[in-house]
Scaffold this motif. Structure first.
Motif, PDB file in Angstrom:
ATOM      1  N   MET A   1       0.846  -1.196   0.000  1.00 51.11           N
ATOM      2  CA  MET A   1       0.000   0.000   0.000  1.00 51.11           C
ATOM      3  C   MET A   1       0.875   1.237   0.000  1.00 51.11           C
ATOM      4  O   MET A   1       1.820   1.340   0.767  1.00 51.11           O
ATOM      5  N   LYS A   2       0.539   2.176  -0.846  1.00 54.35           N
ATOM      6  CA  LYS A   2       1.393   3.356  -1.017  1.00 54.35           C
ATOM      7  C   LYS A   2       1.601   4.100   0.301  1.00 54.35           C
ATOM      8  O   LYS A   2       2.701   4.496   0.657  1.00 54.35           O
ATOM      9  N   THR A   3       0.495   4.279   1.006  1.00 49.98           N
ATOM     10  CA  THR A   3       0.562   5.033   2.253  1.00 49.98           C
ATOM     11  C   THR A   3       1.542   4.384   3.221  1.00 49.98           C
ATOM     12  O   THR A   3       2.370   5.032   3.837  1.00 49.98           O
ATOM     13  N   HIS A   4       1.449   3.078   3.324  1.00 46.16           N
ATOM     14  CA  HIS A   4       2.281   2.380   4.284  1.00 46.16           C
ATOM     15  C   HIS A   4       3.746   2.445   3.870  1.00 46.16           C
ATOM     16  O   HIS A   4       4.627   2.589   4.712  1.00 46.16           O
ATOM     17  N   ARG A   5       4.023   2.369   2.541  1.00 43.10           N
ATOM     18  CA  ARG A   5       5.416   2.455   2.085  1.00 43.10           C
ATOM     19  C   ARG A   5       5.985   3.820   2.424  1.00 43.10           C
ATOM     20  O   ARG A   5       7.098   3.938   2.900  1.00 43.10           O
TER      21      ARG A   5
ATOM     22  N   TRP B  32      -1.559   6.851  12.160  1.00 44.38           N
ATOM     23  CA  TRP B  32      -2.109   6.787  13.519  1.00 44.38           C
ATOM     24  C   TRP B  32      -3.631   6.858  13.484  1.00 44.38           C
ATOM     25  O   TRP B  32      -4.336   6.033  14.065  1.00 44.38           O
ATOM     26  N   SER B  33      -4.160   7.842  12.788  1.00 41.23           N
ATOM     27  CA  SER B  33      -5.613   8.022  12.784  1.00 41.23           C
ATOM     28  C   SER B  33      -6.317   6.858  12.113  1.00 41.23           C
ATOM     29  O   SER B  33      -7.475   6.591  12.374  1.00 41.23           O
ATOM     30  N   ILE B  37      -0.878   2.240  13.326  1.00 40.17           N
ATOM     31  CA  ILE B  37       0.113   2.239  14.400  1.00 40.17           C
ATOM     32  C   ILE B  37      -0.534   2.780  15.658  1.00 40.17           C
ATOM     33  O   ILE B  37      -1.594   3.399  15.605  1.00 40.17           O
ATOM     34  N   SER B  38       0.118   2.535  16.787  1.00 45.69           N
ATOM     35  CA  SER B  38      -0.419   3.012  18.053  1.00 45.69           C
ATOM     36  C   SER B  38       0.553   3.991  18.692  1.00 45.69           C
ATOM     37  O   SER B  38       1.709   4.103  18.290  1.00 45.69           O
TER      38      SER B  38
END
Lengths: 163, 740
Positions: A1-5, B32-33, B37-38
């Motif tokens: 996922m782009k956001t996660h990368r 986060w939102s 992740i926490s």
């Protein structure tokens, strides 16, 4: 996922060189200093007539320090216009302030500060709660003890609000 | 003075640096939102210091040193305005929500939550995979007798107000409930896109989440003795990642500061999910109705009857309230959700504060309002919602949760419009001013220093009005009702509301300026100075019949009511967490110390105080440090302020009525007293700097009536899309030793 990368890249880029945290304490830091009462006087111009006013103001300074964040000290100034009265130059009618005008101001603590407030005044024979009350300007030149926040010198004048 | 926001005149390199840092933070905010992740993981990875601060790393923290200017914070890039100039758009009045018959609600409201726990035939809500699939209840209220509407039959709903929470869309049903000439010429028939100014871009679907998905902000009008069923539908995206970068799709709606059962209070842990609704029952009763004036014989305790008379109701008329607001209270996400648009106002009318300035019956105070309707005239009674906002480079609403001190915007809005103007007649107006910011304090004056009359504080009319030339600092959630008489001005004059409170960060006001200083344009805080322009456009068509009487609503006399207990709550930093329930507990840095115990981070499963039903207590609220201010809010019933910094004489005239939010001032303390009566359940006390609240400065208290009819302690709800469960026996995560 782009956001996660993208997020992972940011994490990796920023993990290097991180420093440890600050531990916060709770340090109450409030100290009220003795009040000063000073005379104030001056003329308010404008319709319906000029009004020379004279009276007294009480100035109280409360020192606020910030040892937790090592931030600049400040003072909470309480300015009470205890009295202000005078006669209109055109009608000779008596004008007064309410006697319980109070203004709070947070100010950065510096050795010399000029503080302006306005306060309402109205005909003594009129209603005490006049929504059309006029405003007078009170200007104070204050000198502070920068360690204690105490006001060590003060003078004040009354004038016309003209911003 | 260095400010959080950079000036648009800064060098391109520095602005670029700030924008890169902002984008980096945004990635973390988003993760986060969206639950990827926490907070614990952020701490483990070193993003957040042990004290809870974002590490001062260049390229991340706005307070790290700039690479281009030593000792100066990196800052945040200024919001683009797309050519919008101040005072070029009309300020819209609030959008009045329809008052419908309760019979219009489908399904009909019920005493207990409409779930299969209590109603075997209740329909089920099919759930998308993002919410775990399967089926869940259609109503998100916790099931069972404890969360049933208290006194539902005694105060059966008479009015239904039905709203949604959803993404941005065009408003085609705007109802200001005043003629266009009293709304600066705005034509309500024109569709209203969700823009903060006509020059600014339309907000994307998930940039803003407002009531009904539209602007202007919403207003509920109701009367005492007229119970309201407020049905709130959650139509936010089921996919938690579809949030435009911030905001949580679970919500809990708090009627601030309604006097009703806890099931209607928007408890932080009683949140509900997309696709569900929650029925809030607002009975709108005078506090003390179970013990005072129970026969409803006192004419002062009443409600407009619709035809010029009064319907008498039980309770203490000295407890009459006037100006509420309602907003999200989702645990750990309140700041994001309120900032994103979950904020509205609620005017309550009574025999005393009728909203009709002409009726002269010896009870009606005849405050500025109008004469068209029997009650609730808005012609000269204007709601103002002040809030500072920020925008990204595309003009979309922007938020930064890493400002643990408190998020500041650099764009002043009134009623969600950027620095608007408002046309007025030469007469008296009432303004109900709400500070709906996240962390910003205001201090308001007229630009010419003219007097105003403060008549209300936190929605309560004062015992006596106070003539002022500048209001006190106004903390987040505080409401100041003021009267301004524009007859002192000439036609075509202009005068402005000016903000004197200058911020450097979200911790507290850095200093209060004089009007001259604020108007000089020299402040580095973009939200200092003029923010609302009044244009005096005409003489009133009818004479001004309104009054401001010398006596408004005297305080209830508590002198004969014994003080059962005294408690001390200290609000500070460096909080510890003693529990680890992943749903109910939060991590600091902020926290609350109860009765000289440990400074604890919030856990809505922990009971910090449990006053006995039918008693009165005295609470002292202390600010643990001088580096910040905290506007502390106590739920349930209005309190009286007994002292500031230990002295009754320190309580200013405008705080001598009833209140529900107190600015403690740096290093200061406030002593209050309140009663615990009429209703039961779990309530809250917290900082209303919602950044502080979300970062664990919140506690739960509940009314203990020794076991009947409520359990002791009350079991803590754990909402899921598939249904609300409760913490197992004993139902809580912790009970502080001094609670009961």
């Amino acid at each position: 996922m782009k956001t996660h990368r993208r997020f992972t890249a940011v994490v990796l880029a920023l993990l290097v060189g991180m420093i440890g945290g600050l531990l916060w304490g709770s340090t109450p830091a409030l100290a009220q200093t003795p009040s000063r009462v000073i005379a104030i006087a001056g003329t308010v111009n404008g319709p319906p007539e000029q009004v020379p006013l004279a009276g007294q103001a009480r100035l109280t300074s409360t020192l606020v320090t910030d040892p937790t964040f090592n931030g600049p000290s400040s003072v909470i100034l309480t300015i009470d216009i205890l009295t202000a009265h005078g006669k209109g130059l055109l009608t000779n009618k008596q004008y007064i302030s309410s006697g319980n005008d109070q203004v709070y101001r947070t100010r950065l603590l510096v050795s010399l500060d000029t503080v302006e407030i306005t306060f309402p005044f109205f005909l003594a024979a009129g209603p005490k709660l006049d929504p059309l009350a006029r405003a007078a300007l009170a200007s104070f030149n204050l000198s502070f003890d920068t360690k204690t926040g105490e006001i060590i010198g003060a003078s004040g004048t009354i004038g016309t609000p003209n911003f | 003075m260095a400010s959080f926001f950079l000036s648009p005149k800064e060098s391109k390199a520095r602005l670029r640096e700030a924008e890169n840092a902002r984008k980096n933070r945004l990635e973390i905010v988003k993760a986060w939102s969206q639950g990827q992740i926490s907070r614990r993981e952020l701490m483990k990875w070193g993003f957040i210091t042990a004290g809870g601060l974002l590490v001062p790393k260049n390229g991340l923290s706005p307070f790290a040193r700039s690479a281009y200017a030593d000792n100066i914070p990196t800052g945040a890039p200024p919001s683009p305005l797309f050519g919008a100039s101040p005072f070029t758009q009309a300020m819209p009045r609030f959008d009045v929500l329809p008052r419908n018959a309760v019979s219009t609600l489908n399904p009909a409201p019920r005493e207990r939550a409409y779930t299969r726990v209590d109603y075997p035939d209740a329909p089920l809500l099919p759930l998308p995979p993002e919410l775990g699939g399967g089926f869940g209840p259609i109503e998100g209220r916790p099931p069972g007798p404890i969360w049933a509407h208290q006194k539902f039959n005694q105060f059966g709903p008479q009015i239904a107000v039905e709203v949604t929470q959803e993404g941005a869309k065009v408003n085609t049903t705007y109802n200001p409930r005043v003629p266009s000439r009293l709304n600066s010429g705005i034509d309500p028939a024109q569709a209203i896109p969700l823009k903060f100014h006509p020059n600014m871009p339309t907000q994307n679907l998930n940039s803003v989440w407002t009531f009904n998905g539209t602007i202007p902000p919403k207003l509920v009008q109701a009367r005492y003795g007229e119970p309201v069923l407020f049905r709130h539908h959650n139509r936010l995206p089921a996919d938690v990642t579809q949030n435009g970068g911030f905001g949580r799709h679970t919500i809990s709606t708090h009627d601030h500061n309604g006097h009703h059962g806890a099931e209607n209070d928007g408890f932080t842990g009683a949140f509900f999910f997309p696709g569900q609704y929650y029925d809030y029952h607002w009975p709108i009763v005078l506090a003390g109705f179970t013990t005072i004036n129970t026969g409803a014989t006192d004419r002062m305790a009443g409600s407009p009857d619709g035809s010029g008379g009064i319907t008498k109701i039980p309770g203490d008329w000295h407890e009459t309230m006037s100006t509420h607001w309602f907003h999200d209270h989702m645990f750990s996400f309140t700041s994001q959700n309120v900032y994103k648009g979950n904020a509205a106002m609620f005017n309550i009318y009574s025999a005393l504060d009728r909203g009709n300035e002409a009726i002269n019956d010896g009870v009606n105070l005849r405050l500025p309002s109008g004469t068209t309707y029997d009650w609730g005239n808005l012609d000269y009674d204007v709601n103002l919602m002040l809030a500072d906002k920020a925008f990204d480079q595309n003009g979309q609403l922007y938020f930064d949760i890493f400002e643990f001190d408190g998020f500041l915007g650099d764009v002043m809005t009134v009623n969600l419009a950027y620095k608007p103007y408002f046309e007025v007649e030469r007469r008296k107006y009432r303004f109900r001013i709400l500070n709906a910011s996240v962390a910003r304090f205001f201090k308001i004056a007229l630009s010419d220093g003219s007097p105003m009359i403060q008549i209300g504080n936190d929605g309560n009319l004062l015992p006596n009005p106070v003539l002022l030339t500048e209001l006190d600092e106004q903390g987040i959630a505080e409401r100041y009702d003021v009267v301004i008489d524009f007859s002192r001005y000439q036609l075509n004059d202009k005068v402005w509301l000016v903000n004197l409170a200058e911020h450097q960060d979200g911790k507290k006001t850095a200093q209060d300026l004089s009007v001259r200083e604020a108007l000089s344009g020299r402040s580095s805080d973009p939200c200092v100075g003029k923010f609302l322009e009044f244009r005096i456009v005409r003489n009133p068509a009818e004479s001004d019949q309104s009054q401001v009487p010398d006596t408004l609503i005297p305080n209830p006399d508590l002198s004969k009511i014994r003080v059962e207990r005294e408690r001390v709550f200290e609000f500070g930093s460096g909080a510890n967490q003693t529990t680890n329930n992943p749903v109910t507990s939060a991590l600091g840095p902020w926290g609350v110390k109860t009765d000289d115990g440990r400074m604890l981070a919030a856990d809505f499963g922990r009971i910090s105080a449990a006053p006995k039903f039918g008693t009165r207590e005295v609470w002292t609220l202390k600010n643990g440090g001088g580096g910040w201010d905290h506007p502390i809010h106590n739920h349930f019933e209005e309190c009286q302020t007994l002292a500031r910094d230990g002295k009754a004489s320190n309580v200013p005239a405008w705080e001598r009525g009833r209140k529900d939010v107190w600015r403690l001032r740096p290093g200061g303390s406030v002593t209050i007293t309140m009663q615990f009566r009429d209703w039961g359940g779990m309530f809250m006390e917290h900082c209303h700097n919602t950044t502080h609240e979300d970062n664990a400065m919140l506690l739960r208290w509940e009314i203990d009536d020794n076991g009947a009819p409520f359990l002791r302690p009350l079991p803590t709800p754990i909402p899921t899309p598939q249904g609300v469960t409760f913490l197992r026996d004993p139902g809580v995560t912790d009970i502080l030793p001094t609670a009961f």
